[in-house]
Write an enzyme that holds these catalytic residues in place. Sequence first.
Site, PDB file in Angstrom:
ATOM      1  N   CYS A   2       0.674  -1.209   0.022  1.00  0.00           N
ATOM      2  CA  CYS A   2      -0.017  -0.109  -0.300  1.00  0.00           C
ATOM      3  C   CYS A   2       0.810   1.322  -0.062  1.00  0.00           C
ATOM      4  CB  CYS A   2      -0.992  -0.049   1.202  1.00  0.00           C
ATOM      5  SG  CYS A   2      -2.036  -1.352   1.223  1.00  0.00           S
ATOM      6  N   ARG A  27       3.919  -0.118  -4.675  1.00  0.00           N
ATOM      7  CA  ARG A  27       3.598  -0.826  -3.370  1.00  0.00           C
ATOM      8  C   ARG A  27       2.792  -1.774  -3.235  1.00  0.00           C
ATOM      9  NH1 ARG A  27       6.914   1.960   0.561  1.00  0.00           N
ATOM     10  NH2 ARG A  27       5.334   1.440   1.995  1.00  0.00           N
ATOM     11  N   TRP A  74      -2.452  -2.932  -1.814  1.00  0.00           N
ATOM     12  CA  TRP A  74      -2.248  -4.389  -1.818  1.00  0.00           C
ATOM     13  C   TRP A  74      -3.092  -5.250  -0.745  1.00  0.00           C
ATOM     14  CZ3 TRP A  74      -0.251  -8.457   1.221  1.00  0.00           C
ATOM     15  CH2 TRP A  74       0.016  -9.321   0.670  1.00  0.00           C
ATOM     16  N   ASN A 100      -1.848   2.259   5.491  1.00  0.00           N
ATOM     17  CA  ASN A 100      -1.092   1.086   5.359  1.00  0.00           C
ATOM     18  C   ASN A 100      -0.756   0.464   6.605  1.00  0.00           C
ATOM     19  OD1 ASN A 100       1.211  -0.256   4.097  1.00  0.00           O
ATOM     20  ND2 ASN A 100       2.743   1.327   4.234  1.00  0.00           N
ATOM     21  N   GLY A 101      -0.945  -0.656   6.535  1.00  0.00           N
ATOM     22  CA  GLY A 101      -0.567  -1.649   7.559  1.00  0.00           C
ATOM     23  C   GLY A 101      -1.871  -2.689   7.975  1.00  0.00           C
ATOM     24  N   GLU A 489      18.080 -17.581  -7.102  1.00  0.00           N
ATOM     25  CA  GLU A 489      17.443 -16.259  -7.347  1.00  0.00           C
ATOM     26  C   GLU A 489      17.137 -16.417  -8.613  1.00  0.00           C
ATOM     27  OE1 GLU A 489      16.958 -13.815  -6.049  1.00  0.00           O
ATOM     28  OE2 GLU A 489      17.191 -12.252  -7.259  1.00  0.00           O
ATOM     29  N   LYS A 493      13.299 -15.322  -9.732  1.00  0.00           N
ATOM     30  CA  LYS A 493      12.905 -14.279 -10.852  1.00  0.00           C
ATOM     31  C   LYS A 493      11.944 -15.037 -11.824  1.00  0.00           C
ATOM     32  CE  LYS A 493      14.108 -11.757  -9.430  1.00  0.00           C
ATOM     33  NZ  LYS A 493      14.901 -11.218  -7.981  1.00  0.00           N
ATOM     34  N   GLU A 496       8.438 -15.318 -10.194  1.00  0.00           N
ATOM     35  CA  GLU A 496       7.421 -14.291  -9.743  1.00  0.00           C
ATOM     36  C   GLU A 496       6.926 -13.329 -10.869  1.00  0.00           C
ATOM     37  OE1 GLU A 496       9.313 -11.279  -7.174  1.00  0.00           O
ATOM     38  OE2 GLU A 496      11.292 -11.527  -8.024  1.00  0.00           O
ATOM     39  N   HIS A 512      18.571 -36.735  -5.792  1.00  0.00           N
ATOM     40  CA  HIS A 512      17.895 -37.174  -4.490  1.00  0.00           C
ATOM     41  C   HIS A 512      16.345 -36.983  -4.736  1.00  0.00           C
ATOM     42  CE1 HIS A 512      21.504 -37.844  -2.486  1.00  0.00           C
ATOM     43  NE2 HIS A 512      22.040 -36.787  -3.175  1.00  0.00           N
ATOM     44  N   LYS A 611       6.199  -4.382  -3.986  1.00  0.00           N
ATOM     45  CA  LYS A 611       7.765  -4.304  -3.867  1.00  0.00           C
ATOM     46  C   LYS A 611       8.145  -4.179  -2.506  1.00  0.00           C
ATOM     47  CE  LYS A 611      11.727  -3.173  -5.376  1.00  0.00           C
ATOM     48  NZ  LYS A 611      12.750  -4.228  -6.150  1.00  0.00           N
TER      49      LYS A 611
HETATM   50  O1  M6R Z   1      13.267  -4.832   0.343  1.00  0.00           O
HETATM   51  P1  M6R Z   1      13.662  -6.143   0.868  1.00  0.00           P
HETATM   52  O2  M6R Z   1      14.936  -6.486   0.283  1.00  0.00           O
HETATM   53  O3  M6R Z   1      13.471  -6.243   2.207  1.00  0.00           O
HETATM   54  O4  M6R Z   1      12.718  -7.034   0.024  1.00  0.00           O
HETATM   55  C1  M6R Z   1      12.923  -8.318   0.309  1.00  0.00           C
HETATM   56  C2  M6R Z   1      12.005  -9.421  -0.433  1.00  0.00           C
HETATM   57  O5  M6R Z   1      10.521  -9.077  -0.546  1.00  0.00           O
HETATM   58  C3  M6R Z   1      12.186  -9.141  -2.187  1.00  0.00           C
HETATM   59  O6  M6R Z   1      13.699  -9.525  -2.346  1.00  0.00           O
HETATM   60  C4  M6R Z   1      11.391 -10.090  -3.087  1.00  0.00           C
HETATM   61  O7  M6R Z   1      11.727 -11.439  -2.800  1.00  0.00           O
HETATM   62  C5  M6R Z   1      11.648  -9.557  -4.443  1.00  0.00           C
HETATM   63  N1  M6R Z   1      10.405  -9.480  -4.886  1.00  0.00           N
HETATM   64  C6  M6R Z   1      12.270 -10.517  -5.238  1.00  0.00           C
HETATM   65  O8  M6R Z   1      12.490 -10.259  -6.460  1.00  0.00           O
END
Ligand code: M6R
Length: 616
Positions: A2, A27, A74, A100-101, A489, A493, A496, A512, A611
């Site tokens: 949010c 956000r 969000w 927001n919260g 990682e 990517k 997501e 395994h 984000k």
């Molecule tokens: O702002 P932060 O680095 O604490 O965020 C952590 C995760 O939420 C962030 O890395 C998330 O996994 C990304 N969307 C991955 O691409």
Amino acid sequence: MCGIIGYVGKDSAAPILLDGLRRLEYRGYDSSGLAILNGSGMEVRKCSGRLQNLRTLVAGSPIKGSCGISHTRWATHGPPTDENAHPHLDNTGKLALVHNGVIENHQSLRNGLEKNGHTFRSQTDSEVLAHLIGDIFDKQTEGTAEMRLVDAVRKALRKVTGTYGIVVVHEDAPDFLVGARLGSPLVVGLGKGENFLASDVAAVISHTSDAIYLNDHDLVYMTGEDFKIESLDGGSVSFEVSRVEFTEEQVEMGDFPHYMLKEIFEQPDSILNAFRGRLSDEEASAKLGGLNLTPQQLREVDRIVLVGCGTASHAAMVGEYLIESLARIPTEVEIASEFRYRNLPLDKSTLIFVISQSGETIDTLAAMREGQRKGHRVLGIVNTVGSTIARESDGGCYLHSGPEIGVAATKSFTSQVTVLALLAILLGRMRHLSMAAGKQILQEIRELPDKVKTILEQSDRIRDIALKYLDAEGMLFLGRQFNFPTALEGALKMKEISYIFASGHPSAELKHGIIALVSEDLPSVFIAPSDSVLEKNISNIEEVKARKGPVIAITTEGNEEVARIADDVIYIPPVVECLSPILASIPLQLLAYHFSVAKGCDVDKPRNLAKSVTVE
Ligand code: M6R
């Protein structure tokens, strides 16, 4: 999670709020809305879906007025419908609130208000807060409407359990905003004859570079000419006005079609910014003054815990390999959401680092506070200047990557690994790392930006590879040692932003269980540079090929053996093994990006995500 922005001044509020929301859409983008005091009353426009829907609504039915609040959501409590969009009104319809919260005790508060005749229009926790503040406001008789509103916010928040960043307006107090924060960020933007309240300075950067980052339990009220910050219980608080470092251009996409691609292409600069001024040739070491630790204190560290979420936790895993191999200090990675609730035995000589791009991730923040509560020094590796973790940690390092807006973390990952490499060199040089080895790694770090450029030049080729596998039902990502976290990682990517199943594993884990998934329709992406485990990786590639699994390999320029057995190869320049995740992660970012674009997904705003994860 949010984004909120409030404006009070002399200009028309609607365009300012809409433009601010555009900068906050990263956000959350489930719904959006605004409420503006038009001189004779309050007007609200809100709707589900992307911000464009709200723009269309406002264009069709414009609102005049120079004081208002707005929100991009969000969803937590209640689905993304028009009714659940913010702002929420109180029972009289004269008070509007954006939040927001999470209000954890919303149900009991709601029950009490309903018994007293309140009617709710949404399923959100936030609407309860609007009703509660309005209820208290309506019962006050003493003082101006402005001060009654401040008092009502104060009293209502004392009844609330949970987290909030809020901004409130009331018809009886035109040209007046009240805000407060606990656990969710809120920034005051100071203009000339106008003031702002927002979740992030990016929302106000076109209007002012002077900002005050509020602390938890702060309450602020403002007109266009003046503002006052107090604690929630009415006491005085200290604050400082900060100059915002980044520019308006940095938060725009420029000529790129997506923020993610822009941020991938910024990596030669962002990596340079992560190590600029931090390399000491004389000592063959790194300089990290912000750690606020003496050489003696650093020498006494005998265990390190690295804490983060998502991509930051993957960077932490590379950090674990880096610190253990260069400095020989036992290091472990803790997922922040787990760390905060478990009672990890830690002693005085354990150093904790929290790693976060945003500096606002709720679990990472809570993990930091938990560590501090137990008397530990907790250092931050953070990108966002002025963020809560940056302010509350006991020292640390900024990434200096500039704003990262695409939901998928890209440049923050490579900068986090760069900073962790500097930390490993610094700690290593105080222990067993030789001067020659230190010098060699420093030189390799210096060469990273140019090497990244050569990878970025392959973007079109990587797009062709992505197109070839567009019908894949999923993807496996496999790597060993330093590049096991790179595999995690790469998989994150891909899933997501493309919504296909993807998982990352140590290459040797295939046998395994995972190998059961291998088929002609499930490509495997191997991160197999020419390093100490190349031969082992090659054996694992052969195992996949023997079962008709297609293989995309990331390997080092000139490696013909991998090229011979893999179906498709992406080359990275030669690099010392411990820094290879920095280079190897970039083709994976591009692979996921092109795959997602070709599938028609919304790269910068993938479904269900936001984000900055500021709720648990
Ligand atoms: O702002 P932060 O680095 O604490 O965020 C952590 C995760 O939420 C962030 O890395 C998330 O996994 C990304 N969307 C991955 O691409």
